[in-house]
Every structure is written in C-alpha cells, then in structure tokens.
Write a protein that holds these residues in place. Structure first.
Motif, PDB file in Angstrom:
ATOM      1  N   LYS A 180       4.106  16.293  -8.137  1.00  0.00           N
ATOM      2  CA  LYS A 180       5.284  15.662  -7.534  1.00  0.00           C
ATOM      3  C   LYS A 180       5.133  15.457  -6.032  1.00  0.00           C
ATOM      4  O   LYS A 180       6.113  15.246  -5.321  1.00  0.00           O
ATOM      5  N   SER A 181       3.940  15.488  -5.534  1.00  0.00           N
ATOM      6  CA  SER A 181       3.681  15.370  -4.105  1.00  0.00           C
ATOM      7  C   SER A 181       3.819  13.918  -3.652  1.00  0.00           C
ATOM      8  O   SER A 181       3.768  12.986  -4.462  1.00  0.00           O
ATOM      9  N   PRO A 182       3.968  13.703  -2.346  1.00  0.00           N
ATOM     10  CA  PRO A 182       3.976  12.325  -1.839  1.00  0.00           C
ATOM     11  C   PRO A 182       2.662  11.600  -2.113  1.00  0.00           C
ATOM     12  O   PRO A 182       2.656  10.384  -2.294  1.00  0.00           O
ATOM     13  N   THR A 183       1.555  12.333  -2.160  1.00  0.00           N
ATOM     14  CA  THR A 183       0.270  11.709  -2.497  1.00  0.00           C
ATOM     15  C   THR A 183       0.308  11.125  -3.896  1.00  0.00           C
ATOM     16  O   THR A 183      -0.117   9.981  -4.133  1.00  0.00           O
ATOM     17  N   ALA A 184       0.837  11.898  -4.853  1.00  0.00           N
ATOM     18  CA  ALA A 184       0.915  11.415  -6.235  1.00  0.00           C
ATOM     19  C   ALA A 184       1.848  10.212  -6.328  1.00  0.00           C
ATOM     20  O   ALA A 184       1.551   9.232  -7.033  1.00  0.00           O
ATOM     21  N   VAL A 190       0.741   2.412  -5.910  1.00  0.00           N
ATOM     22  CA  VAL A 190      -0.402   1.506  -5.953  1.00  0.00           C
ATOM     23  C   VAL A 190      -0.633   1.021  -7.384  1.00  0.00           C
ATOM     24  O   VAL A 190      -0.835  -0.182  -7.631  1.00  0.00           O
ATOM     25  N   ALA A 191      -0.588   1.936  -8.350  1.00  0.00           N
ATOM     26  CA  ALA A 191      -0.812   1.563  -9.749  1.00  0.00           C
ATOM     27  C   ALA A 191       0.277   0.620 -10.249  1.00  0.00           C
ATOM     28  O   ALA A 191      -0.005  -0.372 -10.942  1.00  0.00           O
ATOM     29  N   TYR A 192       1.531   0.925  -9.925  1.00  0.00           N
ATOM     30  CA  TYR A 192       2.641   0.065 -10.329  1.00  0.00           C
ATOM     31  C   TYR A 192       2.511  -1.312  -9.686  1.00  0.00           C
ATOM     32  O   TYR A 192       2.658  -2.344 -10.362  1.00  0.00           O
ATOM     33  N   ALA A 193       2.276  -1.350  -8.393  1.00  0.00           N
ATOM     34  CA  ALA A 193       2.203  -2.632  -7.684  1.00  0.00           C
ATOM     35  C   ALA A 193       1.080  -3.499  -8.247  1.00  0.00           C
ATOM     36  O   ALA A 193       1.257  -4.708  -8.457  1.00  0.00           O
ATOM     37  N   ASP A 194      -0.081  -2.897  -8.486  1.00  0.00           N
ATOM     38  CA  ASP A 194      -1.204  -3.662  -9.007  1.00  0.00           C
ATOM     39  C   ASP A 194      -0.883  -4.228 -10.389  1.00  0.00           C
ATOM     40  O   ASP A 194      -1.176  -5.396 -10.681  1.00  0.00           O
ATOM     41  N   ALA A 195      -0.281  -3.418 -11.254  1.00  0.00           N
ATOM     42  CA  ALA A 195       0.038  -3.873 -12.609  1.00  0.00           C
ATOM     43  C   ALA A 195       1.109  -4.958 -12.591  1.00  0.00           C
ATOM     44  O   ALA A 195       1.019  -5.960 -13.329  1.00  0.00           O
ATOM     45  N   MET A 196       2.125  -4.784 -11.760  1.00  0.00           N
ATOM     46  CA  MET A 196       3.239  -5.739 -11.715  1.00  0.00           C
ATOM     47  C   MET A 196       2.814  -7.058 -11.084  1.00  0.00           C
ATOM     48  O   MET A 196       3.171  -8.138 -11.556  1.00  0.00           O
ATOM     49  N   LYS A 197       2.019  -6.996 -10.021  1.00  0.00           N
ATOM     50  CA  LYS A 197       1.582  -8.230  -9.359  1.00  0.00           C
ATOM     51  C   LYS A 197       0.506  -8.962 -10.156  1.00  0.00           C
ATOM     52  O   LYS A 197       0.303 -10.165  -9.953  1.00  0.00           O
ATOM     53  N   ALA A 198      -0.155  -8.268 -11.067  1.00  0.00           N
ATOM     54  CA  ALA A 198      -1.083  -8.957 -11.956  1.00  0.00           C
ATOM     55  C   ALA A 198      -0.333  -9.915 -12.876  1.00  0.00           C
ATOM     56  O   ALA A 198      -0.870 -10.940 -13.297  1.00  0.00           O
ATOM     57  N   VAL A 199       0.920  -9.597 -13.180  1.00  0.00           N
ATOM     58  CA  VAL A 199       1.769 -10.463 -14.000  1.00  0.00           C
ATOM     59  C   VAL A 199       2.355 -11.593 -13.159  1.00  0.00           C
ATOM     60  O   VAL A 199       2.345 -12.758 -13.546  1.00  0.00           O
ATOM     61  N   ASP A 200       2.894 -11.252 -12.000  1.00  0.00           N
ATOM     62  CA  ASP A 200       3.520 -12.239 -11.113  1.00  0.00           C
ATOM     63  C   ASP A 200       3.175 -11.881  -9.673  1.00  0.00           C
ATOM     64  O   ASP A 200       3.812 -11.010  -9.074  1.00  0.00           O
ATOM     65  N   THR A 231       2.352  10.143   4.475  1.00  0.00           N
ATOM     66  CA  THR A 231       1.471  10.199   3.309  1.00  0.00           C
ATOM     67  C   THR A 231       1.593   8.936   2.465  1.00  0.00           C
ATOM     68  O   THR A 231       0.592   8.313   2.090  1.00  0.00           O
ATOM     69  N   VAL A 232       2.827   8.544   2.158  1.00  0.00           N
ATOM     70  CA  VAL A 232       3.045   7.371   1.308  1.00  0.00           C
ATOM     71  C   VAL A 232       2.467   6.121   1.967  1.00  0.00           C
ATOM     72  O   VAL A 232       1.768   5.326   1.327  1.00  0.00           O
ATOM     73  N   LEU A 233       2.736   5.935   3.251  1.00  0.00           N
ATOM     74  CA  LEU A 233       2.261   4.728   3.926  1.00  0.00           C
ATOM     75  C   LEU A 233       0.745   4.728   4.096  1.00  0.00           C
ATOM     76  O   LEU A 233       0.108   3.669   4.005  1.00  0.00           O
ATOM     77  N   SER A 234       0.156   5.885   4.333  1.00  0.00           N
ATOM     78  CA  SER A 234      -1.296   5.926   4.522  1.00  0.00           C
ATOM     79  C   SER A 234      -2.034   5.499   3.258  1.00  0.00           C
ATOM     80  O   SER A 234      -3.151   4.972   3.326  1.00  0.00           O
ATOM     81  N   ILE A 235      -1.422   5.696   2.100  1.00  0.00           N
ATOM     82  CA  ILE A 235      -2.070   5.352   0.832  1.00  0.00           C
ATOM     83  C   ILE A 235      -1.617   3.994   0.306  1.00  0.00           C
ATOM     84  O   ILE A 235      -2.426   3.203  -0.187  1.00  0.00           O
ATOM     85  N   ALA A 236      -0.323   3.704   0.420  1.00  0.00           N
ATOM     86  CA  ALA A 236       0.248   2.556  -0.299  1.00  0.00           C
ATOM     87  C   ALA A 236       0.547   1.340   0.566  1.00  0.00           C
ATOM     88  O   ALA A 236       0.900   0.286   0.025  1.00  0.00           O
ATOM     89  N   ALA A 237       0.434   1.444   1.877  1.00  0.00           N
ATOM     90  CA  ALA A 237       0.887   0.350   2.752  1.00  0.00           C
ATOM     91  C   ALA A 237       0.229  -0.982   2.427  1.00  0.00           C
ATOM     92  O   ALA A 237       0.866  -2.037   2.511  1.00  0.00           O
ATOM     93  N   SER A 238      -1.023  -0.974   2.047  1.00  0.00           N
ATOM     94  CA  SER A 238      -1.719  -2.233   1.779  1.00  0.00           C
ATOM     95  C   SER A 238      -1.309  -2.863   0.456  1.00  0.00           C
ATOM     96  O   SER A 238      -1.705  -4.000   0.158  1.00  0.00           O
ATOM     97  N   HIS A 239      -0.496  -2.162  -0.333  1.00  0.00           N
ATOM     98  CA  HIS A 239      -0.099  -2.666  -1.654  1.00  0.00           C
ATOM     99  C   HIS A 239       1.380  -3.015  -1.735  1.00  0.00           C
ATOM    100  O   HIS A 239       1.821  -3.514  -2.778  1.00  0.00           O
TER     101      HIS A 239
END
Length: 674
Positions: A180-184, A190-200, A231-239
């Motif tokens: 349940k960490s911010p890293t997770a 990232v996983a959600y964004a990649d899957a959702m943007k692959a559709v639209d 933590t969240v921005l360092s990992i997910a900002a590009s997505h």
C-alpha cells in the motif's frame, strides 16, 4: 468522499474583484466604513476552462442522472460531473454497477450517469477503480465509454484518496493490494495509464496527490524514502496528464473557515514546484475534485466559502473544482447565521430527517448551489481572471475579463452583520458610465436576485452576501493581440530573462510585476525577451507581458508567469536548510551554516523571512531563536572560523502551506545555499 450520510472532514489569495448592489428588501445596517476595491486589468491570471465549475455525483444517490438534477446543473453552468462517488471509486465495478461493501441505488449505472451529463451540457470525470480493480477493467471502461458508446469521456482518475489506505495509519480507502506504499500506487498508475491510453490515446489520466499542509502531506511512511507526492510524481509523472487534490479545511468558526481560501495561492505554488521537479517540462494540470466546508455547509457560510474557493482556485489555474457533493443527507441540525443548517454536504436537499427535523423537499437547492450558479455566470469558459483586491479583510474581490471587452466582478462580503459601501478603482480598464447589471445572493435567500444598480465605481453590499457586477467598456477600440505564455530563462538571485511569443509586428512589449492588486513595470522592449535586474534574492515574482501598438492601444495581458529568484551562487557564507522531520502540522528544521569567507566570525546572527504567514518557531537549539512577524533570527556565540560549519535548528508549527525560505543572511550578508 466516504459515505452518504456522514462526512468526516480530514485535515488537510488570489485577489479579485468587486461589485455589488444593495438589493435587500429592507434598509441595510449602518455602514461601519467604506471599502476600496482595486481591479487591475493589466495583471492577468488564469483563463477559465470549460470544466471549471464541477460537482460530484454518487451511485448511492437515487437522483443520479435524473432530468431534475441535470437541469439544475445546466442552469448553474456546471461543466464537470464526477462519478461514481469519492471512495466508492475504489470499490465500484462499472460492468455490473456494483460496489461490494457499499450501497448502489437503482438506475445509477454509467449510461444513466452519462445521460445526465449530456443533458446538463457537462463533461464527465471518472474514477477508475484502483483499490479493488485492475488496469484491464479500467481499459475496458474506456473502450466501452469512448469506442462502443462514443461518449468522449476525456478525464479519468486512478483511484480516490489512496493515501488513506492505512499506509500512514488512517484507513478509510479500500485498497486490496498487499503493498500500500506510494511506490506501489505510482507503479499502478503507470500500468493503468498505459492500458487505458492503449485503447484511447486522447484521454487524460490523473494521479492522486496530497494537498500541502493537509494530512498526510510532509509525512514519510515506514519503508519509504520520500513523501507521497514526491514518490508518486517521481515514478508516474511521465505517464499522467493531471494531478488530483482534495481540500476540506477544518476551521473552527465561520470566520476561520472563510479565511482559508487565502491559502490557495501558496498551496498551488507548492504543488507546481513538486510537479516541475518531475514533469520534464510536460504540462501537467491540476484538478481539485472534492471540497466542502466544515461550518455552515447548507447556509450562507457554505455559499461564501464555495464562491471564495472556486474563484481562488480557478484564478490560480485549476481546470476543475468539484463540490462534494450532489445529495448526502442531514447529519446534525443547527442554526447558522439565523438559518437552519442540516449538516448536509450535498448541494441539493435529500429530503431526509434527523432528530425530528426534516430538510425541505428533495432537490431544493441549498445556499452553496446558488454560489455555484453565480460562479457559472461570473467566470465563463474563456474568460481570464485579472487581479483585484480589497483594503478590508471582510470583503474579498475577484474579476474576469471577457473577449468582448466586458469585465465581470465578484465580491464577497464576509461580514455577517454589516453592509459595506464599495468604492472601485480600475487600472488598465475604463468602464462604461451605464448602470451595471448586478446580481446578489443574501443570507437566507432562496434565489439570486438580478437588477440594474449603482455605478461602476460605487456599490453597496448587503451583509453576508455574494454580488456580481457586469460592466461594459467605455470604448471598444481595436487592440493588439495579447502575448502568449511567457517563460523564464536563466534566473539568478538578482536577475531573470523573460521571453514570450510574438503577438504581431510593429509592437512594443511591456513587462509588469504583480504587486498585490497593482502592477509595477519592470521594463519594455520591441523584442520578445527582456533581461530584468535588481530583483531580490529568494523572492517569488508573478509577471505579465502586454503589447502596445503604434497608436498607443494596449492589449490584454499575457497569461501569468511565476518564478522565484535563487540565493547567490557565491558568497562568504553558505546555508543548508532541511525539513528534517514533518508531521503535517509542524516540523523540525535543521540549518547548517558554513563560513566560506577568509575571516573568522566572532559571534554570528542568521536571519531569514518565511515566505508565508503560516509558520511559527516555538523552540530551537545551538543558538537563541526569536520570531517577529515572519522574520526569524538565531544568534550564536563563539567563533566561526573560515571553512568551519555549525548546525542549529528549530521546532516550528504551521497552519497553512509550508513554503520554505530560500534567502538567508549571516551577519547581514546574503548567503549561498547548498
């Protein structure tokens, strides 16, 4: 948001405008003193988006998607509707319209919601289930919404208040992940964004952040190396395309609560600093998808708070502000400012009863609804906020300018007992002498009243009221196009290079600094950049660029640019400042002082100024600490030899955004930092 019937508020200025008419049926109370409002059309702020005025809708609400509610929202100018309802977003499964562990009312499925959205002329913002869902489930929702049904749902949040999943102690948000960490969470985004943007690939995806000075901002959880936001921005900002904030100020009184919007500018300044550290130059927006007040949520304090909060956030560039929520039900009945308050965080009555007292009929608007309605007509999509201000704390002012030259003004009289006469001054704008159109919402009223009243330079505000004034320009001479978004190149402790896109040929450009509700010219040029000197170290500057043509006509201002000067690159002293331990309402500050000069210091005095009024030093060590206003001084004894370092520190509390100081002086010399 957690439940239908009970909201537990968690801890967590733009300046503006004017206006108003005395529209009360009876005589006003004696004016205790006039108020001067200054409207500065040269000082442009953010432009209003088409999703600016937003609301929440929830699957537990049997009125979700009904024509009555949709029509009320269309009338109020609502541009964004959020679904499926706060923390329900992390237990809701769209395919079968279920929320295990929660209640889902009949006829609240996604298609019904979208029917109401379209009838209202709004757009949806949808919470994809992170807590109990999967990236595939979210991608399937995008496919159904935008490919199968053609809804064009653009904005998608990944979960709700996931920092409340127990990682920091408090546990209200469903999260079935073992980690349940911010890293997770960030890796999940990232996983959600990649899957959702692959559709639209045209959708916009948002990640949840904590709001500065609100729990758990500043905390570093067990096993983490940084705060939730970092933590969240360092990992997910590009997505991601935007970040999500929630804001529930917890003032003890109405006056305290109504002072909280003054913190918005500093709050968003800190968020943008966090974004900029990780965005790689990408434009990442800010959405505030839940807010409400702790005091008088159904009555006039709630309306005033709503007006202040929406106007402040929108003026600072938030693209949507979404009230919590549509229907929620009564909790505790009280009398606030002479009116019955049901402790109901809905905009519209649920018609429920508590302790023998019943609300009005279902869908009767509460006071904050009328505030949103006034906001919807005051700040329309495409309008640009301009800076304004009042010389009295009981009156706040906001203004927007329109493409046709009109100026719309909003004034909030926070004095519950007294009317105020308002004298209005203008810079960069000459209003028509015609009697303006004035709309007013007063304490206890059931509707907004509109008439022609007062003048462009004089209005009278009823006690505890919201007022808007619509002004036309005295002339509509052709103006040059305004410059585009300025940017800051090299910024030092004393200088900055400001550049902007050209807005035409044969123009002179003027660069102005916003100083309160007035502007200070920093320089002018026929080029598209200006080197500005004589700035102060460690100081935040907001500037605009205007274009002037050969006949002297001046454009509207550019969008605002905010930058902060640095400490000197070289000095005879160096300071390293760190927030060593933070608990979201206070912190331990550590300060390393190094004598980088060639001469010893026999005794030393370090001084700095807090950038905001919210911090207060309570104690310190390795020196004598004092604070007067926002100025902090620590005095040490003994000799500080060349290249020698001393550590000192303090304990401080904060009641608002904890903006850290940048400029420090040692024995009067401005130090480098590192």
């Amino acid at each position: 948001m957690i439940s239908l019937t009970a909201r537990r508020f968690r801890l967590i200025t733009a300046v503006a405008v004017l206006g108003a008419g005395l529209l009360a049926a009876g005589p006003a109370a004696a004016d205790p003193g006039s108020v001067t409002v200054t409207v500065n059309a040269r000082a442009g702020l953010a432009t209003v988006s088409d999703t600016a005025v937003g609301v929440n809708h929830a699957v537990w609400d049997s009125e979700l998607g009904t024509n009555t509610v949709a029509d009320l929202y269309a009338k109020a100018g609502v541009g964004m509707m959020r679904y499926p309802g706060g923390s329900y977003g992390d237990i809701y499964h769209w395919k079968d319209n279920t929320a295990p562990g929660g209640y889902v009312a009949p006829n609240t499925d996604f298609d019904t919601f979208m029917g109401g959205v379209h009838r209202a002329g709004a757009q949806p913002i949808i919470i994809a289930d992170y807590g109990s869902g999967t990236p595939q489930e979210a991608a399937d929702w995008v496919r159904y919404a935008n490919v199968t049904k053609g809804y064009g749902a653009k904005y998608w949040e990944i979960g709700n208040e996931l920092y409340g999943n127990g990682h920091y102690g408090a546990n209200w948000e469903a999260d079935q992940h073992a980690d349940k960490s911010p890293t997770a969470y960030a890796q999940g985004v990232v996983a959600y964004a990649d899957a959702m943007k692959a559709v639209d690939p045209t959708i916009k995806v948002g990640a949840v952040l904590t709001t500065p000075a609100n729990w758990p901002d500043g905390l570093v959880g067990s096993g983490d190396s940084a705060t939730w936001n970092e933590t969240v921005l360092s990992i997910a900002a590009s997505h991601i395309d935007f970040v999500i904030l929630h804001w529930y100020p917890s003032g003890a009184t109405a006056a305290d609560e109504l002072s909280r919007p003054d913190q918005v500018t500093d709050m968003l300044y800190l968020v943008r600093q966090e974004i900029d550290r990780h965005s790689g130059g990408r434009d990442i927006g800010i959405a505030l998808t839940e807010t409400n007040t702790a005091v008088g949520m159904d009555t006039q304090p709630g309306a005033l708070f709503a007006a202040e909060t929406y106007a402040s956030l929108l003026a600072n560039g938030v693209f949507t502000v979404d009230w919590w929520d549509t229907h929620n039900g009564p909790t505790t009945v009280s009398t606030v400012a002479g009116q019955t308050d049901y402790g109901d965080s809905g905009l519209l009555s649920s018609g429920g009863c508590v302790n023998g007292t019943c609300e009005p009929a279902v869908n009767t608007p509460f006071a904050p609804y009328h505030a949103l309605s006034m906001l919807g007509s005051f700040a329309r999509p495409g309008d640009q906020f301009v800076r304004a201000g009042s010389d009295q704390p009981t009156v706040n002012a906001y203004a927007v300018r329109r493409a046709n030259g009109d100026l719309a003004l909003l004034l909030v009289n926070k004095d519950p007992d007294n009317a105020h006469t308002i004298a209005v001054n203008y810079a960069g704008y000459t209003p028509s002498p015609a009697v303006p159109t004035v709309s007013t919402f007063t304490n206890g009223a059931s509707a907004v009243t509109t008439t022609s009243a007062g003048t462009a330079t004089s209005q009278t505000l009823p006690p505890y009221s919201l007022t808007t004034v619509l002004l036309h320009p005295a002339a509509t001479n052709a103006q040059p196009a305004p410059p585009g978004q300025p940017s800051a190149g090299t910024v030092t402790d004393r200088t900055a290079t400001i550049s902007w896109p050209s807005s035409g040929t044969g123009l002179k450009y003027e660069v102005y600094r916003q100083v309160g509700a007035v502007s200070e010219e920093l320089g002018e040029t026929t080029g598209t950049s200006l080197d500005v000197a004589n700035l102060n170290p460690g100081t935040r500057y907001t500037v605009n660029v205007l274009a002037r043509n050969g006949s002297g006509a001046v454009s509207w201002s550019s969008p605002p640019l905010t930058f902060t000067t640095t400490a000197p690159a070289h000095s005879t002293c160096s300071v390293r400042y760190a927030d060593a331990n933070d608990w979201a309402s206070g912190f331990v500050g550590s300060v390393d002082i190094t004598n980088t000069g060639s001469a010893p210091l026999d005794g030393w005095t370090l001084a700095f100024t807090w950038p905001t009024p919210y911090q207060q030093v309570s104690s310190g060590w390795n020196g004598t600490w004092t604070q007067q206003g926002t100025t902090v001084v620590v005095t040490g004894t003994g000799q500080l030899a060349p290249n020698a370092k001393v550590n000192t520190g303090f304990v401080a509390g904060y009641t608002g955004p904890n903006v850290t100081p940048i400029a420090f002086t040692l024995n009067g010399t401005v130090c480098a930092t590192g």
